[in-house]
Design a protein around this motif. Structure first.
Motif, PDB file in Angstrom:
ATOM      1  N   ILE A  33       0.826  -1.201   0.000  1.00 14.81           N
ATOM      2  CA  ILE A  33       0.000   0.000   0.000  1.00 14.81           C
ATOM      3  C   ILE A  33       0.863   1.254   0.000  1.00 14.81           C
ATOM      4  CG2 ILE A  33      -1.945  -1.096   1.173  1.00 14.81           C
ATOM      5  CD1 ILE A  33      -0.950   0.182   3.781  1.00 14.81           C
ATOM      6  N   VAL A  34       0.256   2.361  -0.370  1.00 17.07           N
ATOM      7  CA  VAL A  34       0.883   3.668  -0.218  1.00 17.07           C
ATOM      8  C   VAL A  34      -0.091   4.563   0.537  1.00 17.07           C
ATOM      9  CG1 VAL A  34       0.024   4.542  -2.446  1.00 17.07           C
ATOM     10  CG2 VAL A  34       2.038   5.597  -1.374  1.00 17.07           C
ATOM     11  N   ASN A  35       0.419   5.288   1.504  1.00 14.40           N
ATOM     12  CA  ASN A  35      -0.388   6.258   2.237  1.00 14.40           C
ATOM     13  C   ASN A  35      -0.456   7.515   1.382  1.00 14.40           C
ATOM     14  OD1 ASN A  35      -1.857   7.553   4.174  1.00 14.40           O
ATOM     15  ND2 ASN A  35      -0.262   7.560   5.735  1.00 14.40           N
ATOM     16  N   ALA A  36      -1.473   7.594   0.536  1.00 14.88           N
ATOM     17  CA  ALA A  36      -1.532   8.629  -0.482  1.00 14.88           C
ATOM     18  C   ALA A  36      -1.914  10.002   0.055  1.00 14.88           C
ATOM     19  CB  ALA A  36      -2.520   8.221  -1.576  1.00 14.88           C
ATOM     20  N   LYS A  37      -2.455  10.033   1.265  1.00 15.03           N
ATOM     21  CA  LYS A  37      -2.829  11.306   1.897  1.00 15.03           C
ATOM     22  C   LYS A  37      -2.824  11.078   3.396  1.00 15.03           C
ATOM     23  CE  LYS A  37      -6.503  14.796   2.012  1.00 15.03           C
ATOM     24  NZ  LYS A  37      -7.852  15.159   1.524  1.00 15.03           N
ATOM     25  N   ALA A  38      -1.938  11.746   4.125  1.00 11.61           N
ATOM     26  CA  ALA A  38      -1.694  11.373   5.517  1.00 11.61           C
ATOM     27  C   ALA A  38      -2.184  12.418   6.502  1.00 11.61           C
ATOM     28  CB  ALA A  38      -0.198  11.143   5.732  1.00 11.61           C
ATOM     29  N   GLY A  39      -2.895  11.943   7.518  1.00 15.11           N
ATOM     30  CA  GLY A  39      -3.260  12.769   8.647  1.00 15.11           C
ATOM     31  C   GLY A  39      -4.435  13.702   8.410  1.00 15.11           C
ATOM     32  N   ASN A  40      -4.786  14.428   9.481  1.00 13.48           N
ATOM     33  CA  ASN A  40      -5.859  15.438   9.450  1.00 13.48           C
ATOM     34  C   ASN A  40      -7.228  14.847   9.124  1.00 13.48           C
ATOM     35  OD1 ASN A  40      -4.132  17.658  10.049  1.00 13.48           O
ATOM     36  ND2 ASN A  40      -3.451  17.664   7.911  1.00 13.48           N
ATOM     37  N   CYS A  41      -7.418  13.571   9.433  1.00 12.33           N
ATOM     38  CA  CYS A  41      -8.718  12.946   9.202  1.00 12.33           C
ATOM     39  C   CYS A  41      -9.692  13.374  10.301  1.00 12.33           C
ATOM     40  CB  CYS A  41      -8.586  11.428   9.186  1.00 12.33           C
ATOM     41  SG  CYS A  41     -10.167  10.579   8.933  1.00 12.33           S
ATOM     42  N   ALA A  42     -10.898  13.729   9.906  1.00 13.08           N
ATOM     43  CA  ALA A  42     -11.892  14.233  10.856  1.00 13.08           C
ATOM     44  C   ALA A  42     -12.533  13.139  11.698  1.00 13.08           C
ATOM     45  CB  ALA A  42     -12.980  14.989  10.101  1.00 13.08           C
ATOM     46  N   GLU A  43     -12.354  11.873  11.317  1.00 12.82           N
ATOM     47  CA  GLU A  43     -12.965  10.774  12.059  1.00 12.82           C
ATOM     48  C   GLU A  43     -12.195  10.511  13.355  1.00 12.82           C
ATOM     49  OE1 GLU A  43     -16.025   9.578  10.701  1.00 12.82           O
ATOM     50  OE2 GLU A  43     -15.438  11.445   9.732  1.00 12.82           O
ATOM     51  N   ASP A  44     -12.842   9.820  14.302  1.00  9.18           N
ATOM     52  CA  ASP A  44     -12.249   9.644  15.640  1.00  9.18           C
ATOM     53  C   ASP A  44     -11.974   8.186  15.979  1.00  9.18           C
ATOM     54  OD1 ASP A  44     -14.791   8.659  16.035  1.00  9.18           O
ATOM     55  OD2 ASP A  44     -15.280   9.970  17.736  1.00  9.18           O
ATOM     56  N   CYS A  45     -11.603   7.378  14.995  1.00 11.26           N
ATOM     57  CA  CYS A  45     -11.281   5.964  15.235  1.00 11.26           C
ATOM     58  C   CYS A  45     -10.188   5.863  16.293  1.00 11.26           C
ATOM     59  CB  CYS A  45     -10.849   5.302  13.935  1.00 11.26           C
ATOM     60  SG  CYS A  45     -12.006   5.540  12.558  1.00 11.26           S
ATOM     61  N   ASP A  73       9.006  -5.568  -5.579  1.00  8.77           N
ATOM     62  CA  ASP A  73       9.114  -6.384  -4.365  1.00  8.77           C
ATOM     63  C   ASP A  73       8.187  -7.593  -4.371  1.00  8.77           C
ATOM     64  OD1 ASP A  73      11.095  -4.804  -3.290  1.00  8.77           O
ATOM     65  OD2 ASP A  73       9.693  -3.503  -2.206  1.00  8.77           O
ATOM     66  N   GLY A  74       7.556  -7.880  -5.502  1.00  9.32           N
ATOM     67  CA  GLY A  74       6.783  -9.100  -5.625  1.00  9.32           C
ATOM     68  C   GLY A  74       5.348  -9.023  -5.169  1.00  9.32           C
ATOM     69  N   ALA A  75       4.824  -7.804  -4.963  1.00  4.40           N
ATOM     70  CA  ALA A  75       3.410  -7.685  -4.611  1.00  4.40           C
ATOM     71  C   ALA A  75       2.546  -8.037  -5.812  1.00  4.40           C
ATOM     72  CB  ALA A  75       3.102  -6.262  -4.139  1.00  4.40           C
ATOM     73  N   GLN A  76       1.413  -8.639  -5.545  1.00  5.47           N
ATOM     74  CA  GLN A  76       0.456  -8.967  -6.597  1.00  5.47           C
ATOM     75  C   GLN A  76      -0.563  -7.867  -6.797  1.00  5.47           C
ATOM     76  OE1 GLN A  76       0.731 -12.211  -8.314  1.00  5.47           O
ATOM     77  NE2 GLN A  76       2.649 -11.628  -7.352  1.00  5.47           N
ATOM     78  N   ARG A  77      -0.764  -7.096  -5.741  1.00  4.98           N
ATOM     79  CA  ARG A  77      -1.755  -6.025  -5.802  1.00  4.98           C
ATOM     80  C   ARG A  77      -1.231  -4.807  -5.052  1.00  4.98           C
ATOM     81  NH1 ARG A  77      -6.241  -7.779  -5.671  1.00  4.98           N
ATOM     82  NH2 ARG A  77      -5.774  -9.968  -6.053  1.00  4.98           N
ATOM     83  N   PHE A  78      -1.739  -3.650  -5.427  1.00  7.22           N
ATOM     84  CA  PHE A  78      -1.239  -2.388  -4.894  1.00  7.22           C
ATOM     85  C   PHE A  78      -2.421  -1.523  -4.492  1.00  7.22           C
ATOM     86  CE2 PHE A  78      -0.182   2.109  -5.849  1.00  7.22           C
ATOM     87  CZ  PHE A  78       0.792   2.304  -4.878  1.00  7.22           C
ATOM     88  N   GLY A  79      -2.426  -1.081  -3.226  1.00  3.65           N
ATOM     89  CA  GLY A  79      -3.548  -0.320  -2.705  1.00  3.65           C
ATOM     90  C   GLY A  79      -3.241   1.158  -2.546  1.00  3.65           C
ATOM     91  N   ILE A  80      -4.094   2.003  -3.104  1.00  2.00           N
ATOM     92  CA  ILE A  80      -4.014   3.455  -2.932  1.00  2.00           C
ATOM     93  C   ILE A  80      -4.927   3.813  -1.763  1.00  2.00           C
ATOM     94  CG2 ILE A  80      -4.411   5.697  -4.006  1.00  2.00           C
ATOM     95  CD1 ILE A  80      -4.059   4.284  -6.741  1.00  2.00           C
ATOM     96  N   VAL A  81      -4.332   4.339  -0.682  1.00  2.00           N
ATOM     97  CA  VAL A  81      -5.062   4.549   0.568  1.00  2.00           C
ATOM     98  C   VAL A  81      -5.022   6.025   0.951  1.00  2.00           C
ATOM     99  CG1 VAL A  81      -5.263   3.850   2.983  1.00  2.00           C
ATOM    100  CG2 VAL A  81      -4.333   2.237   1.288  1.00  2.00           C
ATOM    101  N   VAL A  82      -6.150   6.562   1.364  1.00  2.00           N
ATOM    102  CA  VAL A  82      -6.195   7.924   1.895  1.00  2.00           C
ATOM    103  C   VAL A  82      -6.801   7.891   3.289  1.00  2.00           C
ATOM    104  CG1 VAL A  82      -6.421   8.947  -0.392  1.00  2.00           C
ATOM    105  CG2 VAL A  82      -8.475   8.498   0.967  1.00  2.00           C
ATOM    106  N   ALA A  83      -6.379   8.854   4.122  1.00  2.00           N
ATOM    107  CA  ALA A  83      -6.899   8.958   5.480  1.00  2.00           C
ATOM    108  C   ALA A  83      -7.914  10.090   5.522  1.00  2.00           C
ATOM    109  CB  ALA A  83      -5.766   9.226   6.457  1.00  2.00           C
ATOM    110  N   GLU A  84      -9.164   9.759   5.279  1.00  2.00           N
ATOM    111  CA  GLU A  84     -10.260  10.710   5.415  1.00  2.00           C
ATOM    112  C   GLU A  84     -11.572   9.951   5.327  1.00  2.00           C
ATOM    113  OE1 GLU A  84     -10.125  13.601   2.298  1.00  2.00           O
ATOM    114  OE2 GLU A  84      -9.639  12.134   0.770  1.00  2.00           O
ATOM    115  N   LYS A  85     -12.662  10.637   5.662  1.00  2.00           N
ATOM    116  CA  LYS A  85     -13.965   9.969   5.651  1.00  2.00           C
ATOM    117  C   LYS A  85     -14.318   9.470   4.265  1.00  2.00           C
ATOM    118  CE  LYS A  85     -18.675  10.359   7.339  1.00  2.00           C
ATOM    119  NZ  LYS A  85     -19.624  11.167   8.136  1.00  2.00           N
ATOM    120  N   GLY A  86     -13.920  10.230   3.243  1.00  2.00           N
ATOM    121  CA  GLY A  86     -14.180   9.792   1.881  1.00  2.00           C
ATOM    122  C   GLY A  86     -13.615  10.768   0.868  1.00  2.00           C
ATOM    123  N   VAL A  87     -12.958  10.250  -0.150  1.00  2.00           N
ATOM    124  CA  VAL A  87     -12.550  11.086  -1.270  1.00  2.00           C
ATOM    125  C   VAL A  87     -13.815  11.493  -2.010  1.00  2.00           C
ATOM    126  CG1 VAL A  87     -11.354  11.137  -3.480  1.00  2.00           C
ATOM    127  CG2 VAL A  87     -10.281  10.034  -1.516  1.00  2.00           C
TER     128      VAL A  87
END
Length: 368
Positions: free
Chosen positions: A60-72, A106-120
Protein backbone atom coordinates in the motif's frame (compact mmCIF):
# COMPACT_ATOMS: atom_id res chain seq x y z
CA UNK A 1 -9.25 -36.37 0.41
CA UNK A 2 -10.43 -36.87 4.01
CA UNK A 3 -8.99 -34.62 6.71
CA UNK A 4 -9.15 -35.59 10.37
CA UNK A 5 -7.82 -33.70 13.38
CA UNK A 6 -9.23 -36.13 16.03
CA UNK A 7 -11.29 -33.28 17.46
CA UNK A 8 -15.00 -34.04 16.93
CA UNK A 9 -16.15 -30.40 16.86
CA UNK A 10 -13.43 -29.33 14.45
CA UNK A 11 -13.75 -32.39 12.22
CA UNK A 12 -17.50 -31.99 11.92
CA UNK A 13 -17.15 -28.34 10.94
CA UNK A 14 -14.32 -29.12 8.52
CA UNK A 15 -16.31 -31.85 6.79
CA UNK A 16 -19.24 -29.48 6.30
CA UNK A 17 -17.04 -26.69 4.95
CA UNK A 18 -15.36 -29.00 2.44
CA UNK A 19 -18.83 -30.13 1.35
CA UNK A 20 -19.74 -26.52 0.55
CA UNK A 21 -21.76 -25.64 3.66
CA UNK A 22 -21.48 -22.17 5.19
CA UNK A 23 -20.80 -22.20 8.93
CA UNK A 24 -22.74 -19.87 11.22
CA UNK A 25 -22.26 -17.94 14.45
CA UNK A 26 -22.85 -20.99 16.64
CA UNK A 27 -20.23 -22.92 14.71
CA UNK A 28 -17.74 -20.08 14.97
CA UNK A 29 -18.12 -19.77 18.73
CA UNK A 30 -17.79 -23.54 19.22
CA UNK A 31 -14.68 -23.64 17.06
CA UNK A 32 -12.97 -20.73 18.78
CA UNK A 33 -13.28 -22.64 22.06
CA UNK A 34 -11.27 -25.60 20.69
CA UNK A 35 -7.51 -26.14 21.12
CA UNK A 36 -5.21 -24.39 18.70
CA UNK A 37 -3.62 -27.50 17.13
CA UNK A 38 -6.72 -29.06 15.53
CA UNK A 39 -7.99 -25.62 14.52
CA UNK A 40 -4.72 -24.85 12.74
CA UNK A 41 -4.86 -28.21 10.94
CA UNK A 42 -8.42 -27.52 9.84
CA UNK A 43 -7.62 -24.02 8.64
CA UNK A 44 -4.73 -25.35 6.58
CA UNK A 45 -6.94 -28.10 5.15
CA UNK A 46 -9.51 -25.53 4.01
CA UNK A 47 -6.80 -23.43 2.38
CA UNK A 48 -5.37 -26.48 0.63
CA UNK A 49 -8.83 -27.52 -0.61
CA UNK A 50 -10.04 -24.16 -1.91
CA UNK A 51 -6.76 -22.36 -2.61
CA UNK A 52 -3.78 -22.66 -4.90
CA UNK A 53 -1.00 -23.21 -2.34
CA UNK A 54 0.30 -19.66 -2.63
CA UNK A 55 0.33 -16.58 -0.43
CA UNK A 56 -0.91 -13.45 -2.15
CA UNK A 57 1.03 -10.27 -1.31
CA UNK A 58 -0.25 -6.71 -1.43
CA UNK A 59 1.49 -3.40 -0.76
CA UNK A 60 0.00 0.00 0.00
CA UNK A 61 0.88 3.67 -0.22
CA UNK A 62 -0.39 6.26 2.24
CA UNK A 63 -1.53 8.63 -0.48
CA UNK A 64 -2.83 11.31 1.90
CA UNK A 65 -1.69 11.37 5.52
CA UNK A 66 -3.26 12.77 8.65
CA UNK A 67 -5.86 15.44 9.45
CA UNK A 68 -8.72 12.95 9.20
CA UNK A 69 -11.89 14.23 10.86
CA UNK A 70 -12.97 10.77 12.06
CA UNK A 71 -12.25 9.64 15.64
CA UNK A 72 -11.28 5.96 15.23
CA UNK A 73 -9.60 5.20 18.53
CA UNK A 74 -6.76 3.16 17.01
CA UNK A 75 -5.79 5.60 14.25
CA UNK A 76 -2.66 7.75 14.27
CA UNK A 77 -4.08 9.88 11.46
CA UNK A 78 -7.11 11.27 13.29
CA UNK A 79 -7.08 15.02 13.86
CA UNK A 80 -8.58 14.33 17.30
CA UNK A 81 -5.35 12.82 18.64
CA UNK A 82 -1.82 14.20 19.02
CA UNK A 83 0.34 11.43 17.54
CA UNK A 84 3.12 13.49 15.97
CA UNK A 85 2.93 11.88 12.53
CA UNK A 86 3.90 13.67 9.33
CA UNK A 87 0.87 14.98 7.46
CA UNK A 88 0.51 15.84 3.78
CA UNK A 89 -2.06 16.21 1.04
CA UNK A 90 -2.54 13.86 -1.86
CA UNK A 91 0.85 12.77 -3.16
CA UNK A 92 -0.01 13.12 -6.83
CA UNK A 93 -0.12 10.57 -9.66
CA UNK A 94 3.62 10.36 -10.33
CA UNK A 95 4.41 9.67 -6.68
CA UNK A 96 1.69 7.02 -6.59
CA UNK A 97 3.18 5.40 -9.69
CA UNK A 98 6.62 5.42 -8.05
CA UNK A 99 5.17 3.57 -5.06
CA UNK A 100 3.45 1.04 -7.33
CA UNK A 101 6.69 0.30 -9.15
CA UNK A 102 8.35 -0.39 -5.81
CA UNK A 103 5.55 -2.76 -4.90
CA UNK A 104 5.88 -4.57 -8.22
CA UNK A 105 9.64 -4.83 -7.80
CA UNK A 106 9.11 -6.38 -4.37
CA UNK A 107 6.78 -9.10 -5.63
CA UNK A 108 3.41 -7.69 -4.61
CA UNK A 109 0.46 -8.97 -6.60
CA UNK A 110 -1.75 -6.03 -5.80
CA UNK A 111 -1.24 -2.39 -4.89
CA UNK A 112 -3.55 -0.32 -2.70
CA UNK A 113 -4.01 3.46 -2.93
CA UNK A 114 -5.06 4.55 0.57
CA UNK A 115 -6.19 7.92 1.90
CA UNK A 116 -6.90 8.96 5.48
CA UNK A 117 -10.26 10.71 5.42
CA UNK A 118 -13.97 9.97 5.65
CA UNK A 119 -14.18 9.79 1.88
CA UNK A 120 -12.55 11.09 -1.27
CA UNK A 121 -15.32 13.24 -2.65
CA UNK A 122 -15.91 13.83 -6.34
CA UNK A 123 -18.18 16.78 -5.54
CA UNK A 124 -16.36 18.49 -2.64
CA UNK A 125 -12.76 17.93 -3.81
CA UNK A 126 -12.87 17.51 -7.59
CA UNK A 127 -9.13 18.18 -8.08
CA UNK A 128 -8.18 15.44 -5.62
CA UNK A 129 -10.71 13.09 -7.21
CA UNK A 130 -9.16 13.74 -10.63
CA UNK A 131 -5.69 12.97 -9.22
CA UNK A 132 -6.98 9.70 -7.76
CA UNK A 133 -8.33 8.63 -11.15
CA UNK A 134 -5.14 9.62 -12.94
CA UNK A 135 -3.11 7.64 -10.40
CA UNK A 136 -5.24 4.56 -10.99
CA UNK A 137 -4.75 4.87 -14.75
CA UNK A 138 -0.98 5.25 -14.47
CA UNK A 139 -0.59 2.21 -12.23
CA UNK A 140 -3.00 0.15 -14.32
CA UNK A 141 -1.21 1.01 -17.58
CA UNK A 142 2.42 0.85 -16.45
CA UNK A 143 2.56 -1.95 -13.87
CA UNK A 144 1.70 -5.65 -13.74
CA UNK A 145 -0.38 -5.25 -10.59
CA UNK A 146 -3.99 -5.49 -9.53
CA UNK A 147 -4.98 -1.96 -8.48
CA UNK A 148 -6.92 -1.69 -5.21
CA UNK A 149 -8.15 1.36 -3.31
CA UNK A 150 -9.20 2.43 0.16
CA UNK A 151 -10.79 5.85 -0.20
CA UNK A 152 -13.38 5.90 2.56
CA UNK A 153 -17.12 6.25 2.10
CA UNK A 154 -18.35 6.16 -1.51
CA UNK A 155 -21.43 7.31 -3.34
CA UNK A 156 -22.94 5.04 -5.98
CA UNK A 157 -21.60 7.32 -8.72
CA UNK A 158 -18.07 7.29 -7.29
CA UNK A 159 -18.09 3.51 -6.92
CA UNK A 160 -19.23 3.07 -10.52
CA UNK A 161 -16.41 5.31 -11.75
CA UNK A 162 -13.78 3.45 -9.73
CA UNK A 163 -15.03 0.11 -11.05
CA UNK A 164 -14.92 1.45 -14.61
CA UNK A 165 -11.34 2.65 -14.07
CA UNK A 166 -10.30 -0.88 -13.15
CA UNK A 167 -10.16 -0.99 -9.34
CA UNK A 168 -9.99 -4.68 -8.44
CA UNK A 169 -10.61 -4.70 -4.67
CA UNK A 170 -12.15 -1.94 -2.60
CA UNK A 171 -10.88 -1.97 0.98
CA UNK A 172 -13.09 -0.72 3.80
CA UNK A 173 -12.49 -2.54 7.08
CA UNK A 174 -15.32 -3.04 9.57
CA UNK A 175 -12.68 -3.13 12.37
CA UNK A 176 -14.72 -5.17 14.88
CA UNK A 177 -18.19 -6.49 15.66
CA UNK A 178 -21.36 -4.40 15.37
CA UNK A 179 -21.69 -4.52 19.17
CA UNK A 180 -18.18 -3.28 19.95
CA UNK A 181 -17.81 -0.79 17.10
CA UNK A 182 -19.26 2.21 19.03
CA UNK A 183 -16.57 1.67 21.69
CA UNK A 184 -13.91 2.31 19.05
CA UNK A 185 -15.53 4.87 16.71
CA UNK A 186 -18.15 7.52 17.48
CA UNK A 187 -18.05 9.78 14.39
CA UNK A 188 -19.68 7.23 12.09
CA UNK A 189 -21.50 3.93 12.49
CA UNK A 190 -20.90 0.28 11.70
CA UNK A 191 -23.82 0.53 9.28
CA UNK A 192 -22.05 3.37 7.43
CA UNK A 193 -19.13 1.04 6.74
CA UNK A 194 -21.34 -1.82 5.61
CA UNK A 195 -23.25 0.52 3.29
CA UNK A 196 -20.05 1.53 1.51
CA UNK A 197 -19.08 -2.12 1.10
CA UNK A 198 -22.47 -2.84 -0.42
CA UNK A 199 -22.18 0.14 -2.78
CA UNK A 200 -18.69 -0.95 -3.87
CA UNK A 201 -19.81 -4.52 -4.45
CA UNK A 202 -22.87 -3.48 -6.44
CA UNK A 203 -20.59 -1.48 -8.73
CA UNK A 204 -18.64 -4.63 -9.62
CA UNK A 205 -15.59 -4.31 -7.39
CA UNK A 206 -14.44 -7.19 -5.18
CA UNK A 207 -14.26 -6.46 -1.46
CA UNK A 208 -11.36 -6.45 0.98
CA UNK A 209 -12.71 -5.95 4.49
CA UNK A 210 -11.41 -7.12 7.81
CA UNK A 211 -10.73 -6.45 11.46
CA UNK A 212 -8.29 -5.29 14.09
CA UNK A 213 -7.71 -7.76 16.90
CA UNK A 214 -6.56 -6.81 20.38
CA UNK A 215 -8.66 -3.66 20.87
CA UNK A 216 -10.40 -5.00 23.96
CA UNK A 217 -13.02 -7.00 22.06
CA UNK A 218 -14.24 -10.37 23.30
CA UNK A 219 -13.79 -13.68 21.46
CA UNK A 220 -17.49 -13.46 20.64
CA UNK A 221 -16.90 -10.08 18.99
CA UNK A 222 -14.25 -11.68 16.79
CA UNK A 223 -16.73 -14.28 15.58
CA UNK A 224 -19.53 -11.72 15.17
CA UNK A 225 -17.28 -9.61 12.93
CA UNK A 226 -16.56 -12.57 10.68
CA UNK A 227 -20.27 -13.41 10.45
CA UNK A 228 -21.06 -9.81 9.47
CA UNK A 229 -18.49 -10.12 6.68
CA UNK A 230 -20.15 -13.34 5.51
CA UNK A 231 -23.36 -11.40 5.00
CA UNK A 232 -21.55 -8.73 2.95
CA UNK A 233 -19.55 -11.19 0.82
CA UNK A 234 -15.81 -10.52 0.64
CA UNK A 235 -12.88 -12.06 -1.21
CA UNK A 236 -10.09 -10.78 1.07
CA UNK A 237 -10.18 -10.63 4.87
CA UNK A 238 -7.29 -8.64 6.35
CA UNK A 239 -6.47 -9.50 9.96
CA UNK A 240 -4.71 -6.65 11.76
CA UNK A 241 -3.49 -6.83 15.34
CA UNK A 242 -3.42 -3.56 17.24
CA UNK A 243 -0.07 -1.78 17.19
CA UNK A 244 -0.79 0.92 19.78
CA UNK A 245 0.32 4.36 18.56
CA UNK A 246 1.18 6.83 21.36
CA UNK A 247 -1.43 9.56 21.52
CA UNK A 248 -4.36 7.38 20.50
CA UNK A 249 -6.95 6.29 23.07
CA UNK A 250 -6.21 2.60 22.54
CA UNK A 251 -2.50 3.08 23.23
CA UNK A 252 -3.28 3.48 26.93
CA UNK A 253 -4.96 0.08 27.26
CA UNK A 254 -2.32 -1.91 25.35
CA UNK A 255 -2.88 -5.10 23.41
CA UNK A 256 -4.79 -7.90 25.10
CA UNK A 257 -4.29 -10.87 22.81
CA UNK A 258 -1.94 -13.85 22.76
CA UNK A 259 -0.21 -15.67 19.94
CA UNK A 260 -2.55 -18.62 20.45
CA UNK A 261 -5.59 -16.36 20.16
CA UNK A 262 -4.27 -14.85 16.93
CA UNK A 263 -3.62 -18.26 15.38
CA UNK A 264 -7.00 -19.64 16.50
CA UNK A 265 -8.83 -16.60 15.15
CA UNK A 266 -7.10 -16.89 11.77
CA UNK A 267 -8.04 -20.58 11.55
CA UNK A 268 -11.67 -19.92 12.47
CA UNK A 269 -11.85 -17.08 9.96
CA UNK A 270 -10.63 -19.45 7.26
CA UNK A 271 -13.34 -21.94 8.17
CA UNK A 272 -15.97 -19.18 8.11
CA UNK A 273 -14.59 -17.72 4.85
CA UNK A 274 -13.15 -20.73 3.02
CA UNK A 275 -12.96 -19.14 -0.43
CA UNK A 276 -11.58 -15.77 0.70
CA UNK A 277 -7.94 -14.85 1.18
CA UNK A 278 -7.32 -14.45 4.92
CA UNK A 279 -4.59 -11.83 4.89
CA UNK A 280 -2.07 -11.07 7.66
CA UNK A 281 -1.65 -7.32 7.85
CA UNK A 282 -0.67 -4.59 10.31
CA UNK A 283 0.68 -5.29 13.76
CA UNK A 284 1.83 -8.86 13.24
CA UNK A 285 5.50 -7.89 13.61
CA UNK A 286 5.02 -6.33 17.05
CA UNK A 287 2.56 -8.93 18.37
CA UNK A 288 4.26 -12.10 17.13
CA UNK A 289 7.88 -13.02 17.69
CA UNK A 290 9.96 -13.50 14.56
CA UNK A 291 9.89 -17.27 15.07
CA UNK A 292 6.06 -17.24 15.40
CA UNK A 293 5.01 -15.30 12.33
CA UNK A 294 4.71 -18.40 10.17
CA UNK A 295 2.13 -19.92 12.53
CA UNK A 296 -0.95 -18.04 11.18
CA UNK A 297 0.10 -19.08 7.68
CA UNK A 298 0.25 -22.67 8.82
CA UNK A 299 -3.27 -22.21 10.23
CA UNK A 300 -4.88 -21.24 6.92
CA UNK A 301 -3.86 -17.66 6.15
CA UNK A 302 -3.00 -17.23 2.48
CA UNK A 303 -2.47 -13.51 2.08
CA UNK A 304 -0.09 -10.91 3.47
CA UNK A 305 0.44 -7.16 3.42
CA UNK A 306 4.15 -6.75 2.79
CA UNK A 307 6.40 -3.78 3.49
CA UNK A 308 5.50 -0.72 5.54
CA UNK A 309 2.03 0.32 6.65
CA UNK A 310 0.32 3.70 6.70
CA UNK A 311 2.21 5.28 9.60
CA UNK A 312 4.22 2.40 11.05
CA UNK A 313 7.09 0.29 9.75
CA UNK A 314 6.60 -3.27 8.67
CA UNK A 315 9.05 -5.95 7.67
CA UNK A 316 10.91 -6.03 4.41
CA UNK A 317 9.40 -8.00 1.53
CA UNK A 318 12.42 -10.29 1.68
CA UNK A 319 11.69 -11.21 5.30
CA UNK A 320 8.06 -11.82 4.43
CA UNK A 321 9.02 -14.23 1.65
CA UNK A 322 11.19 -16.16 4.11
CA UNK A 323 8.21 -16.43 6.50
CA UNK A 324 6.00 -17.68 3.67
CA UNK A 325 8.58 -20.32 2.75
CA UNK A 326 9.01 -21.34 6.39
CA UNK A 327 5.28 -22.13 6.45
CA UNK A 328 5.80 -24.49 3.50
CA UNK A 329 4.06 -22.18 1.04
CA UNK A 330 5.23 -20.05 -1.86
CA UNK A 331 4.48 -16.50 -3.01
CA UNK A 332 1.77 -15.96 -5.57
CA UNK A 333 3.31 -14.99 -8.92
CA UNK A 334 0.18 -14.86 -11.03
CA UNK A 335 0.23 -11.11 -11.71
CA UNK A 336 3.99 -10.63 -12.07
CA UNK A 337 6.44 -13.50 -12.32
CA UNK A 338 9.13 -12.15 -9.98
CA UNK A 339 12.10 -14.03 -8.52
CA UNK A 340 11.73 -14.43 -4.72
CA UNK A 341 15.48 -14.89 -4.36
CA UNK A 342 16.10 -11.51 -5.98
CA UNK A 343 13.65 -9.84 -3.59
CA UNK A 344 15.34 -11.45 -0.58
CA UNK A 345 18.78 -10.37 -1.81
CA UNK A 346 17.62 -6.81 -2.44
CA UNK A 347 16.32 -6.38 1.09
CA UNK A 348 19.21 -8.11 2.80
CA UNK A 349 20.86 -4.89 3.97
CA UNK A 350 18.53 -2.56 5.83
CA UNK A 351 20.94 0.36 5.32
CA UNK A 352 20.56 0.14 1.55
CA UNK A 353 18.18 2.80 0.21
CA UNK A 354 16.72 0.20 -2.13
CA UNK A 355 15.18 -1.48 0.94
CA UNK A 356 12.46 1.18 0.95
CA UNK A 357 9.02 -0.24 0.26
CA UNK A 358 6.00 1.14 -1.56
CA UNK A 359 4.70 2.90 1.55
CA UNK A 360 8.04 4.67 2.01
CA UNK A 361 7.11 6.94 -0.90
CA UNK A 362 4.88 8.91 1.41
CA UNK A 363 7.84 10.07 3.51
CA UNK A 364 8.64 12.75 0.95
CA UNK A 365 5.42 14.47 -0.17
CA UNK A 366 5.36 15.96 -3.62
CA UNK A 367 4.45 19.50 -4.58
CA UNK A 368 1.23 18.34 -6.25
Amino acid sequence: MVYETNNETVDDALERVLAGERLDRTDGLALLAQPVEPLAEAGAAVRDHFGDGTVDACSIVNAKAGNCAEDCGFCAQSVHFDTGIDTYGFLGPEKILEAAKRAERDGAQRFGIVVAEKGVSKERRPDEWADVLESIRLVRDECDLEVDASLGILTEEEAAILAEEGINHYNHNIETSPRYFPEIVESHSFEDRVKTLEVAKESGMDLCAGVILGMGETPTDRVEAAIALQDVGISSLPVNVLNPVPGTPLAEQGVDITTEEIVKTVAVYKLLHPESRVRLTGGREVNLDSDEQHLPLEAGADGILTGDYLTTEGQSPGEDIEIIERAGLEPNREANDFDPEVVKARHGASSDSSSETAASTGAEPSDD
